[in-house]
Design a protein around this motif. Structure first.
Motif, PDB file in Angstrom:
ATOM      1  N   LEU A 253      -5.216  20.577  -7.507  1.00  0.00           N
ATOM      2  CA  LEU A 253      -6.362  19.761  -7.100  1.00  0.00           C
ATOM      3  C   LEU A 253      -5.926  18.323  -6.868  1.00  0.00           C
ATOM      4  CD1 LEU A 253      -9.134  21.033  -9.519  1.00  0.00           C
ATOM      5  CD2 LEU A 253      -8.970  21.394  -7.062  1.00  0.00           C
ATOM      6  N   LEU A 254      -5.146  17.810  -7.810  1.00  0.00           N
ATOM      7  CA  LEU A 254      -4.683  16.436  -7.679  1.00  0.00           C
ATOM      8  C   LEU A 254      -3.804  16.276  -6.454  1.00  0.00           C
ATOM      9  CD1 LEU A 254      -4.238  13.643  -9.600  1.00  0.00           C
ATOM     10  CD2 LEU A 254      -1.939  14.521  -9.279  1.00  0.00           C
ATOM     11  N   LYS A 255      -2.904  17.242  -6.264  1.00  0.00           N
ATOM     12  CA  LYS A 255      -2.018  17.142  -5.106  1.00  0.00           C
ATOM     13  C   LYS A 255      -2.824  17.202  -3.810  1.00  0.00           C
ATOM     14  CE  LYS A 255       2.448  18.649  -5.551  1.00  0.00           C
ATOM     15  NZ  LYS A 255       3.531  19.619  -5.825  1.00  0.00           N
ATOM     16  N   GLY A 256      -3.846  18.040  -3.813  1.00  0.00           N
ATOM     17  CA  GLY A 256      -4.689  18.116  -2.628  1.00  0.00           C
ATOM     18  C   GLY A 256      -5.367  16.806  -2.310  1.00  0.00           C
ATOM     19  N   ARG A 257      -5.686  16.063  -3.362  1.00  0.00           N
ATOM     20  CA  ARG A 257      -6.370  14.795  -3.136  1.00  0.00           C
ATOM     21  C   ARG A 257      -5.420  13.643  -2.833  1.00  0.00           C
ATOM     22  NH1 ARG A 257     -11.462  13.519  -4.979  1.00  0.00           N
ATOM     23  NH2 ARG A 257     -11.149  11.688  -3.704  1.00  0.00           N
ATOM     24  N   THR A 258      -4.172  13.752  -3.299  1.00  0.00           N
ATOM     25  CA  THR A 258      -3.315  12.558  -3.231  1.00  0.00           C
ATOM     26  C   THR A 258      -2.122  12.676  -2.287  1.00  0.00           C
ATOM     27  OG1 THR A 258      -2.132  13.342  -5.176  1.00  0.00           O
ATOM     28  CG2 THR A 258      -3.862  11.741  -5.561  1.00  0.00           C
ATOM     29  N   VAL A 259      -1.601  13.866  -2.062  1.00  0.00           N
ATOM     30  CA  VAL A 259      -0.395  13.966  -1.224  1.00  0.00           C
ATOM     31  C   VAL A 259      -0.736  13.571   0.216  1.00  0.00           C
ATOM     32  CG1 VAL A 259       1.335  15.525  -0.265  1.00  0.00           C
ATOM     33  CG2 VAL A 259       0.696  15.712  -2.654  1.00  0.00           C
ATOM     34  N   GLY A 260       0.039  12.648   0.748  1.00  0.00           N
ATOM     35  CA  GLY A 260      -0.180  12.198   2.119  1.00  0.00           C
ATOM     36  C   GLY A 260      -1.341  11.234   2.279  1.00  0.00           C
ATOM     37  N   VAL A 261      -1.979  10.868   1.171  1.00  0.00           N
ATOM     38  CA  VAL A 261      -3.125   9.953   1.237  1.00  0.00           C
ATOM     39  C   VAL A 261      -2.652   8.528   0.940  1.00  0.00           C
ATOM     40  CG1 VAL A 261      -5.293   9.350   0.113  1.00  0.00           C
ATOM     41  CG2 VAL A 261      -4.786  11.716   0.660  1.00  0.00           C
ATOM     42  N   GLY A 262      -3.229   7.581   1.629  1.00  0.00           N
ATOM     43  CA  GLY A 262      -2.862   6.180   1.410  1.00  0.00           C
ATOM     44  C   GLY A 262      -1.446   5.910   1.844  1.00  0.00           C
ATOM     45  N   TYR A 263      -1.073   6.469   2.988  1.00  0.00           N
ATOM     46  CA  TYR A 263       0.319   6.368   3.452  1.00  0.00           C
ATOM     47  C   TYR A 263       0.638   4.939   3.876  1.00  0.00           C
ATOM     48  CZ  TYR A 263       4.581   7.481   5.997  1.00  0.00           C
ATOM     49  OH  TYR A 263       5.875   7.528   6.427  1.00  0.00           O
ATOM     50  N   LEU A 264       1.731   4.414   3.374  1.00  0.00           N
ATOM     51  CA  LEU A 264       2.215   3.114   3.830  1.00  0.00           C
ATOM     52  C   LEU A 264       3.732   3.126   3.701  1.00  0.00           C
ATOM     53  CD1 LEU A 264       1.152   0.372   4.856  1.00  0.00           C
ATOM     54  CD2 LEU A 264       1.409  -0.492   2.548  1.00  0.00           C
ATOM     55  N   PRO A 277       5.111  -0.549  -7.524  1.00  0.00           N
ATOM     56  CA  PRO A 277       5.177   0.905  -7.303  1.00  0.00           C
ATOM     57  C   PRO A 277       4.904   1.298  -5.852  1.00  0.00           C
ATOM     58  CG  PRO A 277       3.955   0.441  -9.307  1.00  0.00           C
ATOM     59  CD  PRO A 277       4.241  -0.875  -8.666  1.00  0.00           C
ATOM     60  N   VAL A 278       4.052   0.548  -5.159  1.00  0.00           N
ATOM     61  CA  VAL A 278       3.750   0.894  -3.766  1.00  0.00           C
ATOM     62  C   VAL A 278       5.008   0.759  -2.912  1.00  0.00           C
ATOM     63  CG1 VAL A 278       2.265   0.423  -1.806  1.00  0.00           C
ATOM     64  CG2 VAL A 278       1.392   0.080  -4.114  1.00  0.00           C
ATOM     65  N   LEU A 279       5.757  -0.302  -3.135  1.00  0.00           N
ATOM     66  CA  LEU A 279       7.001  -0.485  -2.380  1.00  0.00           C
ATOM     67  C   LEU A 279       8.034   0.563  -2.791  1.00  0.00           C
ATOM     68  CD1 LEU A 279       8.739  -2.170  -0.438  1.00  0.00           C
ATOM     69  CD2 LEU A 279       9.326  -3.648  -2.332  1.00  0.00           C
ATOM     70  N   ARG A 280       8.095   0.841  -4.082  1.00  0.00           N
ATOM     71  CA  ARG A 280       9.099   1.804  -4.554  1.00  0.00           C
ATOM     72  C   ARG A 280       8.769   3.223  -4.108  1.00  0.00           C
ATOM     73  NH1 ARG A 280       9.395  -1.979  -8.843  1.00  0.00           N
ATOM     74  NH2 ARG A 280       7.763  -0.999 -10.060  1.00  0.00           N
ATOM     75  N   THR A 282       8.264   3.987  -1.224  1.00  0.00           N
ATOM     76  CA  THR A 282       8.869   4.173   0.092  1.00  0.00           C
ATOM     77  C   THR A 282      10.364   4.416  -0.026  1.00  0.00           C
ATOM     78  OG1 THR A 282       9.388   1.846   0.399  1.00  0.00           O
ATOM     79  CG2 THR A 282       7.201   2.551   1.050  1.00  0.00           C
ATOM     80  N   GLY A 283      10.870   4.439  -1.255  1.00  0.00           N
ATOM     81  CA  GLY A 283      12.285   4.718  -1.458  1.00  0.00           C
ATOM     82  C   GLY A 283      13.140   3.491  -1.656  1.00  0.00           C
ATOM     83  N   LEU A 284      12.552   2.302  -1.568  1.00  0.00           N
ATOM     84  CA  LEU A 284      13.353   1.083  -1.743  1.00  0.00           C
ATOM     85  C   LEU A 284      13.393   0.711  -3.223  1.00  0.00           C
ATOM     86  CD1 LEU A 284      14.807  -1.214  -0.098  1.00  0.00           C
ATOM     87  CD2 LEU A 284      12.757  -2.542  -0.503  1.00  0.00           C
ATOM     88  N   PRO A 285      14.573   0.702  -3.831  1.00  0.00           N
ATOM     89  CA  PRO A 285      14.626   0.416  -5.273  1.00  0.00           C
ATOM     90  C   PRO A 285      14.583  -1.077  -5.567  1.00  0.00           C
ATOM     91  CG  PRO A 285      16.805   0.950  -4.480  1.00  0.00           C
ATOM     92  CD  PRO A 285      15.906   1.004  -3.288  1.00  0.00           C
ATOM     93  N   HIS A 286      13.525  -1.718  -5.164  1.00  0.00           N
ATOM     94  CA  HIS A 286      13.423  -3.162  -5.420  1.00  0.00           C
ATOM     95  C   HIS A 286      12.666  -3.390  -6.716  1.00  0.00           C
ATOM     96  CE1 HIS A 286      12.881  -7.414  -4.948  1.00  0.00           C
ATOM     97  NE2 HIS A 286      11.583  -7.289  -4.972  1.00  0.00           N
ATOM     98  N   LYS A 409       2.388  -4.253 -11.411  1.00  0.00           N
ATOM     99  CA  LYS A 409       1.828  -4.048 -10.078  1.00  0.00           C
ATOM    100  C   LYS A 409       2.693  -4.614  -8.976  1.00  0.00           C
ATOM    101  CE  LYS A 409      -2.709  -4.063 -12.124  1.00  0.00           C
ATOM    102  NZ  LYS A 409      -2.415  -4.188 -13.556  1.00  0.00           N
ATOM    103  N   GLY A 410       3.771  -5.313  -9.320  1.00  0.00           N
ATOM    104  CA  GLY A 410       4.635  -5.899  -8.311  1.00  0.00           C
ATOM    105  C   GLY A 410       5.090  -7.271  -8.725  1.00  0.00           C
ATOM    106  N   GLU A 411       5.488  -8.068  -7.732  1.00  0.00           N
ATOM    107  CA  GLU A 411       6.011  -9.393  -8.065  1.00  0.00           C
ATOM    108  C   GLU A 411       4.880 -10.329  -8.460  1.00  0.00           C
ATOM    109  OE1 GLU A 411       8.942 -11.283  -5.691  1.00  0.00           O
ATOM    110  OE2 GLU A 411       8.115 -13.278  -5.988  1.00  0.00           O
TER     111      GLU A 411
END
Lengths: 468, 282
Positions: A253-264, A277-280, A282-286, A409-411
C-alpha cells in the motif's frame, strides 16, 4: 580607537518605518487582495460532499482552484497550497507561506548573543539543536574561538544533533504516514520519539526549545547517569525502527502511494537549491557532515545514505537508514563521553563562558549553592563579573560569518553580522524547509491531488522554520 | 572603499603608509574614477595573477569600513547610562579589503573569476573589493555586474558554484550611499563544498539590485523574503511579492528604522518594558 565628543547623544527622535500614507496603513486591518471577481466560491467545511460536487459541476467550469490550508490537517502545519485542478489532476500548484511568521530574526537583534539561542531554537521546532548549533558555530566564528571549544562540548553537541535528527525523521515518517491514513506508523513514530524527548528532558531540562547549546560550548554537562540512559534508549530505538521498517519498507500500500510520486531529479534539485534527504534521493551523496565537517564529524564513522529513485518512497527509506547511521554516531559519542568524563564543556575564556554552574537546588533548578556562596560571600569580583556577563553579555568583534550544518532537512545556514556590540546586528537563518518548499510546484504539477500530500510530506517542511 | 566621505578618506590615505598595497606611482590615489584600462602596471598585474589586484590595493581600500559609531562607555542609550564616561565615541569598523594572498582556495577562485571576467566586463569593473575575514571570502560586486558575475561563478568549470544558499539582507543606516547590502552565500558541491560569499550594496533611495533567479532559480523565495524584510527591489524577479508578511503590510520589518514593537508587561507588581525600550548596552 576612540575620540572625544562633547555633544550629548539624543535618541529621543521618533523612528520612522511605518508610512501612514500607504494603503492599508492599519497593520491589523483586513487584506485588500481577497477579490475573487464574481467567480463562484465554495467553502468546504463538512456536509455532503456529493451535493457540493453537483453544485460545482453545474457551473460547467473547467478550471477549479482549490485552496488547501492553511488550516488543513495534512499540510504539516499552516502551509497553504493553492492548487489549480483539472478534474483530479493538478495543473498548477503554489505554496503560500507566512502564516507562522513570528519575527524571530528581528527579535534576536534586541537580545544578547547568548539569549539569541533561546529564539533560534524555536524556529524549526522539530530540530532545535541544529538551529542552536548553527547559530553558536557562527557566533564562535565571529568570536574566533572555534578552535578552543572543548572536545567534550563538541561530543555532546554531536550527540544531541544526531538524536534530534532521529527525532525529526521519526516525526516526518509518522506524520507522513498519518497523512496517508496509516495511523499505526504515526503511533509508532511518536512512541519512539517520546524516548528521545525523555533523553532531552533529562539532559537539557526541556523536551523541546532546549536552548542547550550556547556560544562557547553547552549550557551544562550531561547529568549523572545520562550515558546509560542514552545507551538504553539507542537499543530501544533500534527495536522501534525495526518495527517501522517491517511496517513500511515492503508494504504494497505504501509503495503504491509513494513510488514514483513527488519526482524531482538531480537537475531539479540543483536548480532549486534543494539539500538534505530530497537531494540524496537523487543519488548525490552530499552531506555537510562529510564534505565540510564541523564539531569533529570527520572523526566519526558513518555512511551517507543515498538512493536513486528521486521519489517519496526513496526519501522515506533514506530517512529510515539515516536514523540507523545517527544511532551509530550516538553510540560513538557515548564511548567518547565516558572517556572525557569530567572535562570542561564550556570554553575557558571567562569573558564568554557564562558563569552559571547549574545544579539542582531546593526548587529543582538553579545555580549551584557553591557558586552562590562564592559570589555572594567571598568574591565581589566574581559577583560583578557574573552580573555583567548575564545582563550585558559579551561583545563580539565586528564582521560577518556564515556557518552551515546538515540539519535533518538539509543545509541549515546561519548568517550572523556583528557591529561589535553585545547583541547580534543581524542574524539570518537559511532554513532548509523554506528553500525546499519551492519544489512543491515541480513535484506536484501533473499529478493527482492525493499525491500532493505525499509529495509535501516527503519534503518534510516544518512551518516554524519556514516562516521563522 | 566606501562612497561616503571620499575626500576624508583620500586625505587619510595620503599620509597612511601601507606595506602591501603600494599605489600606482603615476596617480595620486587609486580609485575606480582614476583607474584606466591602459595603465601598464595594472595590465601586467592582471596578466600575472589572472586579474588579481595585488599591486593595486590602495591604502584607502585596505581601510576598514565605518558603518556607525558607538557612544558612551557601555553603549547604553536613552539616557540610562549614568555610569562611566559618556563622551566617548568609538567607530564601528567592518574589515576592509584584503591584500593577496587570500589563503585557502580563495586565490584560485579569485584568479579564475578574474580571468573569466576579463573576457567580458572586466574584473576591475565588476569586483569592488575582496574581503577575507575569519576564513571566509566575501566578494563585493558592483550591482550592475551581479548577473554576469553570478553566471561566471555558476558556469565556469573551475568555479562551478552551482548552489546559491539564498540571499540575506543587512541594513547599515550609517554607511551612506550603501545602506542596504544583499549577501549571497554560494556553495560548490562539485569542488567539495567550497564556499564564497557575494555581497552587493545599494543606497536607500535607490534600493535596486538585479535578480539572480534566472541563474539560481532557488533564490526565488529568498529574494522575495529580502524584499519583504528590507525593501530591496530585485529587478527581473518573476513575481516580487511579499512572502512572510501580509500583502498589504506597510514598511519592511527588518530594517533598522523599523521599530520592534511590543507592549509593557506587568509581572508581580513590576512593569517590564518592551524589549526595544529596555536598557541595552550595544
Amino acid at each position: 580607537m576612540t575620540t572625544h565628543d562633547d555633544t550629548i547623544y539624543d535618541d529621543s527622535a521618533p523612528s520612522p518605518g511605518l508610512d501612514e500614507d500607504l494603503p492599508g496603513a492599519d497593520p491589523y486591518g483586513a487584506s485588500v487582495d481577497d477579490d475573487t471577481e464574481g467567480a463562484a466560491v465554495f467553502t468546504v467545511s463538512g456536509g455532503d460532499w456529493n451535493d457540493l460536487v453537483d453544485e460545482a459541476t453545474a457551473l460547467h467550469e473547467e478550471r477549479i482552484v482549490v485552496n488547501m490550508g492553511p488550516q488543513h490537517p495534512s499540510t504539516h502545519g499552516v502551509l497553504r497550497l493553492i492548487l489549480e485542478l483539472d478534474g483530479e489532476t493538478v495543473t498548477e500548484a503554489r505554496a503560500g507561506i507566512g502564516y507562522l511568521h513570528t519575527g524571530i530574526e528581528k527579535n534576536m537583534e534586541f537580545r544578547t548573543w547568548t539569549q539569541g539561542v533561546t529564539f533560534c531554537t524555536r524556529m524549526d521546532y522539530l530540530t532545535p539543536m541544529f538551529q542552536e548549533a548553527a547559530y553558536c558555530l557562527s557566533v564562535e566564528k565571529l568570536l574566533g574561538v572555534t578552535d578552543r571549544i572543548p572536545e567534550r562540548a563538541s561530543i555532546i553537541r554531536v550527540m544531541m544533533m544526531e538524536l534530534t535528527r532521529v527525532n525529526s525523521h521519526l516525526v516526518a515518517i509518522g506524520t507522513g504516514g498519518m497523512e496517508m491514513g496509516a495511523t499505526t506508523v504515526m503511533t509508532i513514530g511518536f512512541r519512539e520519539r517520546e524516548r528521545i524527548l525523555r533523553v532531552f528532558e533529562a539532559i537539557t531540562g526541556l523536551r523541546m526549545n532546549n536552548a542547550y547549546i550556547r556560544p562557547g560550548g553547552v549550557a551544562q554537562d550531561v547529568p549523572h547517569g545520562a550515558v546509560d540512559l542514552v545507551r538504553g534508549t539507542v537499543t530501544e530505538l533500534r527495536r522501534g525502527l525495526g518495527e517501522l521498517e517491517k511496517l513500511l519498507n515492503e508494504n504494497p500500500l505504501l509503495k503504491g502511494r509513494t513510488v514514483g510520486v513527488g519526482y524531482l531529479d538531480l537537475t531539479g534539485c540543483t536548480a532549486l537549491g534543494i539539500t538534505g534527504p530530497v537531494l540524496r534521493s537523487t543519488g548525490l551523496p552530499h552531506d555537510l557532515r562529510k564534505s565540510d565537517p564541523y564539531c569533529g564529524y570527520e572523526t566519526y564513522d558513518f555512511e551517507v545514505v543515498t538512493r536513486t529513485g528521486c521519489d517519496a518512497y526513496d526519501r522515506l527509506r533514506i530517512r529510515i537508514d539515516e536514523m540507523y547511521e545517527s544511532l551509530k554516531i550516538v553510540q560513538q559519542c557515548l564511548d567518547r563521553l565516558q572517556r572525557t568524563e569530567g572535562q570542561p564543556v564550556m570554553v575557558e575564556d571567562k569573558k564568554i563562558a557564562w558563569p552559571a554552574q547549574l545544579a539542582i537546588g531546593g526548587d529543582g533548578q538553579g545555580n549551584s549553592l557553591e557558586h552562590i556562596r562564592e559570589i555572594m560571600g567571598t568574591s565581589m569580583e566574581a559577583l560583578i563579573h557574573h552580573f555583567k556577563l548575564v545582563t550585558e553579555g559579551f561583545r563580539v568583534p565586528p564582521g560577518q560569518a556564515y556557518v552551515a550544518v546538515e540539519s535533518a532537512k538539509g543545509e541549515l545556514g546561519c548568517h550572523t553580522v556583528s557591529d561589535g556590540g553585545t547583541r547580534p546586528y543581524r542574524a539570518h537563518f537559511r532554513d532548509p524547509s523554506f528553500n525546499n518548499l519551492q519544489a512543491v510546484a515541480a513535484m506536484c504539477e501533473g499529478s493527482q491531488v492525493a499525491d500532493v500530500i505525499v509529495a509535501v510530506a516527503s519534503i518534510d517542511p516544518v512551518m516554524g522554520g519556514v516562516d521563522r | 572603499m566606501s562612497d561616503d566621505g571620499t575626500d576624508d578618506a583620500t586625505d587619510d590615505a595620503t599620509h597612511l603608509e601601507s606595506g602591501e598595497g603600494a599605489p600606482v606611482p603615476d596617480k595620486e590615489t587609486d580609485s575606480p574614477q582614476t583607474r584606466t584600462d591602459d595603465d601598464p602596471r595594472a595590465v601586467d598585474t592582471a596578466q600575472h595573477t589572472g586579474g588579481g589586484r595585488v599591486a593595486e590595493l590602495s591604502a584607502e581600500d585596505l581601510e576598514p569600513v565605518k558603518i556607525g559609531e558607538r557612544r558612551g562607555m557601555f553603549g547604553a542609550t536613552r539616557g540610562q547610562d549614568t555610569s562611566g564616561y559618556g563622551g566617548l565615541v568609538t567607530p564601528t569598523l567592518l574589515p576592509g579589503a584584503t591584500p593577496r594572498p587570500y589563503g585557502s582556495y580563495y586565490d584560485e577562485v579569485a584568479d579564475r573569476l578574474g580571468a573569466a571576467l576579463d573576457a567580458s566586463v572586466g574584473y576591475e569593473a565588476a569586483v569592488e573589493r575582496v574581503v577575507v575575514d575569519r576564513g571566509e571570502m566575501t566578494v563585493f560586486v558592483a550591482r550592475e555586474h551581479l548577473a554576469t558575475v553570478a553566471r561566471v561563478l555558476r558556469d565556469d568549470p573551475a568555479l562551478r558554484f552551482e548552489m546559491c544558499m539564498g540571499v540575506s539582507g543587512t541594513h547599515y543606516p550609517g554607511e551612506e550611499g550603501r545602506e542596504l547590502h544583499a549577501v549571497y552565500p554560494l556553495l560548490s558541491i562539485t569542488h567539495g563544498s567550497r564556499r564564497v560569499r557575494l555581497e552587493v550594496t545599494c543606497p536607500d533611495d535607490d534600493p535596486h539590485v538585479p535578480s539572480v533567479v534566472d541563474v539560481w532559480p532557488g533564490n526565488d523565495w529568498h529574494e522575495r523574503e529580502t524584499w519583504d524584510m528590507f525593501g530591496i527591489v530585485f529587478d527581473g524577479h518573476p513575481a516580487l511579492t511579499r512572502i512572510l508578511m501580509p500583502d498589504d503590510w506597510p514598511g519592511h520589518p527588518q530594517r533598522k528604522d523599523y521599530p520592534l514593537g511590543g507592549i509593557p508587561v506587568e509581572y508581580k507588581g513590576g512593569v517590564v518594558p518592551p524589549p526595544d525600550e529596555r536598557r541595552a548596552y550595544s
